[in-house]
Design a protein around this motif. Structure first.
Motif: not given
Length: 97
Positions: A10-14, A23-27, A62-63, A76-85
């Protein structure tokens, strides 16, 4: 461990900032991911309940509000969960799109 399951691209547009017109500037960056098309109810960053159309698993940070392009469709990323060890290290991210 999870890298062997990341067989999709996939392409991540941050969002890196905003221009003079607000307007947002993305990379753009191509990332490996696991994409699942399934709907579920999630909470966005304001706490409102919204319907997520897909879930993506990836190892790239990702945010919320970042964009993801998959199969020529932008999400659009709605919610992000960090999965940790067990040591507290981030293993991967689960992203509701």
């Amino acid at each position: 461990m999870i890298k062997e399951y990341l067989r999709q691209t996939a392409t991540l547009r941050t969002i890196t900032g905003y221009n003079e017109y607000g307007e947002p500037v993305v990379s753009d960056k191509n990332i490996l991911c696991r994409f699942e098309m399934k709907r579920k109810l999630v909470r966005d960053k304001q706490g409102s309940e919204v319907v997520s159309e897909a879930t993506m698993y990836c190892i790239e940070p990702i945010s919320p509000d970042d964009r993801v392009v998959y199969n020529n469709k932008e999400y659009i990323a709605i919610a992000v969960s960090e999965i940790v060890d067990i040591d507290g290290n981030i293993v991967y991210y689960e992203v509701a799109l």
